[in-house]
Write an enzyme that holds these catalytic residues in place. Structure first.
Site, short mmCIF file in Angstrom:
data_model
loop_
_atom_site.label_atom_id
_atom_site.label_comp_id
_atom_site.label_asym_id
_atom_site.label_seq_id
_atom_site.Cartn_x
_atom_site.Cartn_y
_atom_site.Cartn_z
N HIS A 174 8.02 46.81 -29.65
CA HIS A 174 9.02 47.06 -28.60
C HIS A 174 8.53 48.16 -27.66
O HIS A 174 8.52 48.00 -26.43
CB HIS A 174 10.34 47.45 -29.25
CG HIS A 174 11.42 47.81 -28.28
ND1 HIS A 174 12.41 46.93 -27.90
CD2 HIS A 174 11.70 48.96 -27.62
CE1 HIS A 174 13.23 47.51 -27.04
NE2 HIS A 174 12.82 48.75 -26.86
N GLU A 175 8.12 49.29 -28.24
CA GLU A 175 7.69 50.41 -27.42
C GLU A 175 6.38 50.10 -26.69
O GLU A 175 6.12 50.65 -25.61
CB GLU A 175 7.54 51.67 -28.27
CG GLU A 175 8.81 52.13 -28.98
CD GLU A 175 9.98 52.37 -28.05
OE1 GLU A 175 9.76 52.61 -26.84
OE2 GLU A 175 11.14 52.31 -28.52
N HIS A 213 7.14 48.88 -23.28
CA HIS A 213 7.35 49.99 -22.35
C HIS A 213 6.01 50.58 -21.91
O HIS A 213 5.79 50.86 -20.73
CB HIS A 213 8.17 51.09 -23.03
CG HIS A 213 9.62 50.79 -23.18
ND1 HIS A 213 10.44 50.50 -22.11
CD2 HIS A 213 10.43 50.79 -24.28
CE1 HIS A 213 11.69 50.31 -22.54
NE2 HIS A 213 11.70 50.47 -23.85
N GLU A 235 13.33 48.00 -19.84
CA GLU A 235 13.81 47.36 -21.07
C GLU A 235 13.42 45.89 -21.12
O GLU A 235 13.17 45.34 -22.19
CB GLU A 235 15.32 47.53 -21.20
CG GLU A 235 15.79 48.97 -21.38
CD GLU A 235 15.17 49.66 -22.58
OE1 GLU A 235 14.77 48.97 -23.54
OE2 GLU A 235 15.07 50.90 -22.56
#
Length: 516
Positions: free
Chosen positions: A273-274, A277, A303
């Site tokens: 997930h990160e 980003h 996001e």
């Protein structure tokens, strides 16, 4: 091509670029200090760190609130003949940021920074002790300052208080646009959830393989997958913190996660997930990294990038095909617990729970909708801070049919409010909607350019064409267009929930009906 006058450091626009470059340098320093505070700082350094960060924030604020800068903005806007499209977009971003900065007096910036630093430290203890009352006075101070900031910015930009705070995180986004989408999802998801859970019960169990899973091995495979996805370790790193996040500074992107030796998947999915980003940050337009137009375009898009990598890519059946040999090599897995179908069923398991960051993608929007409603009520004064735990528990029962047994699993689980991040939560679900739209558009484009689907590319571990599509259509655009403009150009339609619902229907056998 940018003209010589646009690059002239003595021109109004040249002076503006120099001022915003200084501001970007201070922002980078603050980003690194924040990462250190969350991941490595000893507790005894908290007071001094709070003072240092508050001072830097005031200095950064003063750079953008100098009267001379306002004069240069007026002059540069009055004569834009020598500015190309990117410079004009940069100038527009300068004006937007300046309007936000000058609306808030320096003493309020400093007071808010001190309140946030104290609340963040108090949150750590309160969360461990499941004791909201300990945090309450610190959080009240943060809330009071956020109201002042929102009121000041709202007065300057002619926005309601909540929209003024939301605009910091997602320029141009408004509650009036969010409310109907969230109302639709708040009806649709509880309606389809029983069907999704029943379909899940009809398949064989997918038990998690027994641990323990050594933490160094978990970090090794996390870094391997980060690299395969395109993360540049010469411009970033992976560390540990209580709350996973992506931070740091320009060309020094820091990812953090938290590990559980009994469950490798939580940390791994957090890292993936990160990484979404981080790829966005590492893909920002070169040559503009110290200018406003070179920044990412708001948190809905940010996001969307993390959820694209985690939900659209990493939880797919194709990804399990790719990652299975790596998991077996790393953890020595054997037997049916490690076959592709079992890995996939675990990756997409739907199970309503208390914790937002651990939630599946079906129920996750309900966690966001709860926070969105609560922070609106607190900012408006309709919900007293002391009543937050009860209101939280009532909302969880109404939306998810669960009541948290304590505040750690309830209103203390997120750092956002103690950290002064108000008006941010809706961007998580708006990002999920955008991620689904981007996945549809990227799949169609890659079928033409690569001759194969995203699913086929992922199964083969060929992530570069997918990331390049994101680079071209989102990352490299920076802040030169609006969120809506970037989504419209990349997908051919404005942001909406249609692609997200289709995604749920395909992956989870959810019914196609809606409550809209």
């Amino acid at each position: 091509m940018t003209t010589d006058r646009a690059d002239d450091p003595a021109s109004p626009y040249g002076r503006l670029k120099a001022a915003f470059a200084r501001h970007a340098a201070l922002s980078d320093a603050l980003g690194t200090l924040h990462w250190d505070t969350e991941s490595m700082m000893p507790t005894g350094a908290a007071d001094r760190r709070s003072q240092s960060m508050a001072t830097l924030r005031v200095v950064a604020h003063e750079i953008l609130s100098e009267p001379a800068l306002a004069d240069d903005l007026d002059r540069a806007e009055a004569d834009q003949r020598d500015l190309d499209a990117r410079d004009r977009a940069n100038l527009a971003e300068m004006r937007r940021i300046h309007s936000h900065e000058t609306a808030v007096p320096a003493d309020l910036v400093a007071a808010s920074s001190r309140a946030v630093s104290a609340a963040e430290m108090a949150w750590r203890s309160a969360r461990c002790d499941a004791d909201f009352k300990t945090l309450k006075p610190y959080l009240q101070s943060v809330l009071d300052h956020q109201r002042e900031i929102g009121a000041a910015v709202g007065a300057a930009l002619d926005l309601p208080l909540y929209d003024a705070l939301l605009d910091r995180h997602d320029p141009g986004m408004r509650a009036a646009a969010i409310d109907p989408v969230f109302a639709d999802l708040a009806g649709y998801i509880p309606e389809i959830l029983p069907t999704v859970l029943e379909a899940q019960r009809q398949t064989a169990d997918a038990p998690a393989p027994p641990g323990p899973f050594a933490l160094p091995s978990q970090k090794d495979i996390a870094e391997t997958l980060m690299a395969r996805l395109g993360f540049d370790f010469e411009r970033g790193r992976l560390d540990t913190s209580i709350h996973p996040f992506c931070g740091g500074s320009t060309n020094d992107v820091r990812i953090t996660t938290r590990y559980d030796e009994n469950d490798f998947s939580a940390a791994l999915m957090g890292v993936l997930h990160e990484t979404g980003h981080a790829l966005y940050e590492q893909g920002r337009p070169t040559g503009w990294l110290d200018q406003p137009v070179g920044e990412s375009r708001g948190m809905t898009l940010h996001e969307s990038q993390s959820l694209f990598i985690e939900m659209q890519i990493s939880r797919s059946r194709a990804f399990q095909t790719f990652v299975r040999p790596l998991l077996i090599d790393t953890f020595g897995g054997r037997g049916g617990d490690w076959d592709e179908e079992t890995l996939y069923r675990r990756a997409i398991r739907v199970e309503p729970g208390h914790i937002r960051v651990d939630a599946d993608e079906v129920t996750y929007p309900l966690h966001v909708i709860l926070r969105y409603r609560l922070e609106q009520a607190m900012l408006a004064g309709d919900l007293a801070l002391g009543d937050l735990p009860g209101a939280w528990n009532d909302g969880m029962r109404d939306l998810l049919g669960l009541v948290p047994p304590n505040d750690t699993l309830g209103c203390l689980q997120d750092i956002h409010w103690p950290a002064g991040i108000w008006g941010y939560f809706p961007t998580y679900t708006l990002g999920a909607l955008a991620a689904a739209q981007f996945a549809e558009a990227a799949d169609e484009s890659l079928r033409q350019s690569e001759g194969c689907s995203i699913e086929e590319l992922v199964a083969e571990g060929r992530f570069a064409p997918i990331v390049q599509w994101l680079r071209s259509n989102i990352h490299s655009v920076g802040a030169s267009d609006s969120t809506g403009g970037i989504i419209q150009r990349a997908t051919g339609r404005p942001l909406n929930a249609t692609a997200f619902k289709v995604h749920l229907q395909r992956r989870y056998h959810a019914p196609a009906r809606t409550t809209a």
